[in-house]
Design a protein around this motif. Structure first.
Motif, mmCIF file in Angstrom:
data_model
loop_
_atom_site.group_PDB
_atom_site.id
_atom_site.type_symbol
_atom_site.label_atom_id
_atom_site.label_comp_id
_atom_site.label_asym_id
_atom_site.label_seq_id
_atom_site.Cartn_x
_atom_site.Cartn_y
_atom_site.Cartn_z
ATOM 1 N N UNK A 239 -21.373 -6.321 5.086
ATOM 2 C CA UNK A 239 -22.434 -6.835 4.216
ATOM 3 C C UNK A 239 -22.011 -6.770 2.750
ATOM 4 N N UNK A 240 -22.270 -7.852 2.021
ATOM 5 C CA UNK A 240 -22.070 -7.801 0.578
ATOM 6 C C UNK A 240 -20.642 -7.939 0.096
ATOM 7 N N UNK A 241 -19.738 -8.440 0.937
ATOM 8 C CA UNK A 241 -18.357 -8.630 0.482
ATOM 9 C C UNK A 241 -18.170 -9.961 -0.250
ATOM 10 N N UNK A 242 -19.185 -10.820 -0.165
ATOM 11 C CA UNK A 242 -19.108 -12.081 -0.918
ATOM 12 C C UNK A 242 -18.861 -13.318 -0.064
ATOM 13 N N UNK A 243 -19.280 -13.306 1.203
ATOM 14 C CA UNK A 243 -19.087 -14.478 2.064
ATOM 15 C C UNK A 243 -19.839 -15.701 1.506
ATOM 16 N N UNK A 244 -21.111 -15.506 1.183
ATOM 17 C CA UNK A 244 -21.919 -16.650 0.727
ATOM 18 C C UNK A 244 -21.422 -17.156 -0.624
ATOM 19 N N UNK A 245 -21.033 -16.241 -1.488
ATOM 20 C CA UNK A 245 -20.491 -16.648 -2.793
ATOM 21 C C UNK A 245 -19.194 -17.445 -2.617
ATOM 22 N N UNK A 246 -18.328 -17.010 -1.711
ATOM 23 C CA UNK A 246 -17.099 -17.769 -1.435
ATOM 24 C C UNK A 246 -17.450 -19.167 -0.937
ATOM 25 N N UNK A 247 -18.452 -19.248 -0.068
ATOM 26 C CA UNK A 247 -18.870 -20.556 0.443
ATOM 27 C C UNK A 247 -19.391 -21.444 -0.685
ATOM 28 N N UNK A 248 -20.193 -20.871 -1.573
ATOM 29 C CA UNK A 248 -20.716 -21.659 -2.699
ATOM 30 C C UNK A 248 -19.560 -22.246 -3.522
ATOM 31 N N UNK A 249 -18.563 -21.413 -3.804
ATOM 32 C CA UNK A 249 -17.408 -21.873 -4.604
ATOM 33 C C UNK A 249 -16.609 -22.934 -3.844
ATOM 34 N N UNK A 250 -16.470 -22.736 -2.533
ATOM 35 C CA UNK A 250 -15.682 -23.669 -1.720
ATOM 36 C C UNK A 250 -16.384 -25.023 -1.623
ATOM 37 N N UNK A 251 -17.695 -24.973 -1.474
ATOM 38 C CA UNK A 251 -18.470 -26.219 -1.403
ATOM 39 C C UNK A 251 -18.364 -26.980 -2.723
ATOM 40 N N UNK A 252 -18.502 -26.256 -3.837
ATOM 41 C CA UNK A 252 -18.378 -26.907 -5.156
ATOM 42 C C UNK A 252 -17.033 -27.624 -5.276
ATOM 43 N N UNK B 34 -29.375 6.308 4.764
ATOM 44 C CA UNK B 34 -28.595 5.067 4.662
ATOM 45 C C UNK B 34 -28.134 4.876 3.223
ATOM 46 N N UNK B 35 -26.878 4.448 3.058
ATOM 47 C CA UNK B 35 -26.343 4.131 1.733
ATOM 48 C C UNK B 35 -26.209 2.614 1.590
ATOM 49 N N UNK B 36 -26.606 2.108 0.431
ATOM 50 C CA UNK B 36 -26.278 0.727 0.062
ATOM 51 C C UNK B 36 -25.687 0.795 -1.337
ATOM 52 N N UNK B 37 -24.474 0.253 -1.506
ATOM 53 C CA UNK B 37 -23.832 0.347 -2.822
ATOM 54 C C UNK B 37 -24.185 -0.867 -3.665
ATOM 55 N N UNK B 38 -24.169 -0.675 -4.974
ATOM 56 C CA UNK B 38 -24.505 -1.761 -5.911
ATOM 57 C C UNK B 38 -23.690 -3.035 -5.651
ATOM 58 N N UNK B 39 -22.353 -2.941 -5.403
ATOM 59 C CA UNK B 39 -21.604 -4.191 -5.184
ATOM 60 C C UNK B 39 -22.060 -5.001 -3.966
ATOM 61 N N UNK B 40 -22.755 -4.374 -3.024
ATOM 62 C CA UNK B 40 -23.212 -5.111 -1.833
ATOM 63 C C UNK B 40 -24.380 -6.040 -2.127
ATOM 64 N N UNK B 41 -25.136 -5.756 -3.165
ATOM 65 C CA UNK B 41 -26.255 -6.631 -3.525
ATOM 66 C C UNK B 41 -27.608 -6.061 -3.132
#
Lengths: 239, 239
Positions: free
Chosen positions: B54-67, A156-163
């Motif tokens: 996974x890890x595309x930034x959904x939660x981060x977008x939500x945090x910014x939108x909520x702010x 399985x690969x997980x890349x750094x940008x994914x977290x």
């Protein structure tokens, strides 16, 4: 009426039925996977199933691995995608045979599709045998983890940008894999990514997991990965 | 014996059966989705389903939108994950109510789970109504695209590190979404990522798709995204 919440909206409670159906499909897949494994063993082919989310760098890892190993091993690739044959084209440019398996909507490869693809691949070789078969799964960190393809090892690969939080959020793929490749390590300076934490979390789910920190850009960790592939293949041949 | 390839290995050909089962489950989901949509409309809530790998930034977008929007709108969040409640915790820290929906292995949210979660969310508000509901789906670019949750609009994120080839490889989610957010645009200099190509490919699949190029780090594109959310909500309320 909904008994669960009493809201007045009709809705469904089919969880049990869904599980029954899934288990039947999974069982059928397992039988076909066992057939694939026998097939690989009879032909002396070592098979590696590569799983990750979209864009984690599966095809790039394959390109680097082919460059490093193609002079010593006969390599073939099955490329899983929902649509397009972009990835098989990339692999063929590296001088090894590749068969594109397009699932037409399905979110993972299954053993029947791999079986068919492997025959096409062998057919294209005119009797020359393969040492190493890479099966690049559909970009998806969830569903492919449920489907044994008859592979000898799963990576399985997980890349750094994914977290670094991904192992705890997607435990099944970590639990069922032999190796974890943390890819795009050259980007670690731009992200709040804790390598020690991801290693610790992954090992807590699967203590025998082998972990590689790699970058296709700087080359970090690639020699260790090649060494791992060589040693696994050597061990399999000795059995 | 396998008729398809004559290789001598028994294997399965259950494609037809699988499709029948899936269509029955999808139909049941659609009925529940229609119930959710009525429910949202009766309660005056505008619902947005957010999908990505996974890890595309959904939660981060939500945090910014909520702010940006929480002083003008009453916002609630349903957080879909296979395991853990890490994301609901992150959202609650921004001062809005969040319910974690853990699917326990399933690769997408469905309308029944959203229905239950929405009730829990409403219950936690003690009678105060929501204006805006975000439903953050499980990290997966494939399966969630098949499941209508009763949302008013569907938004898909693709981050720069994933690569510009993703729309053609994952067309279903592009075809069924109203907006595409290209996230982590601050990283474009480190990748071979062609913004014009991804826009062109996405629009070829879905000509009415609204596209935003954003970065949570630099703030690029976020004002345009907030404007879009405000305008969609205003339009819905006017109906």
């Amino acid at each position: 009426m909904c008994d669960a919440c009493g809201c007045g909206h009709d809705h469904i409670h089919k969880e049990t039925k869904t599980i029954d159906v899934n288990q039947s499909l999974l069982k059928a897949n397992e039988e076909a996977a066992a057939g694939n494994r026998r097939h690989f063993d009879e032909d002396g082919v070592f098979a590696i199933n590569i799983i990750s989310a979209p864009g984690s760098g599966k095809t790039t890892l394959l390109e680097k691995t082919i460059e490093a190993l193609k002079d010593e091993l006969k390599i073939g690739v099955l490329e899983g995608d929902i649509e397009t044959d972009l990835d098989a084209e990339r692999i063929r440019k590296k001088g090894v045979p590749a068969v594109q398996l397009t699932t037409g909507g399905a979110c993972h490869l299954d053993s029947v599709l791999v079986h068919k693809g492997f025959h096409l691949l062998e057919h294209s070789l005119n009797g020359e045998g393969l040492d190493l078969l890479f099966i690049e799964n559909v970009g998806n960190l969830v569903c492919p983890s449920f489907f044994d393809l008859g592979e000898h090892i799963r990576v399985v690969l997980i890349s750094v940008p994914e977290g670094h939080d991904k192992p705890l959020k997607y435990p099944k793929v970590i639990k069922t894999s032999h190796a974890l490749i943390i890819s795009k390590s050259d980007l670690v300076q731009y992200f709040d990514f804790d390598i020690e934490k991801i290693k610790k979390d992954a090992l807590s789910l699967n203590p025998s997991l082998k972990i590689f920190v790699t970058s296709a850009k700087t080359g970090e960790g690639l020699d260790e990965w090649m060494g791992y592939v060589r040693s696994k293949l050597k061990y399999q041949k000795s059995k």
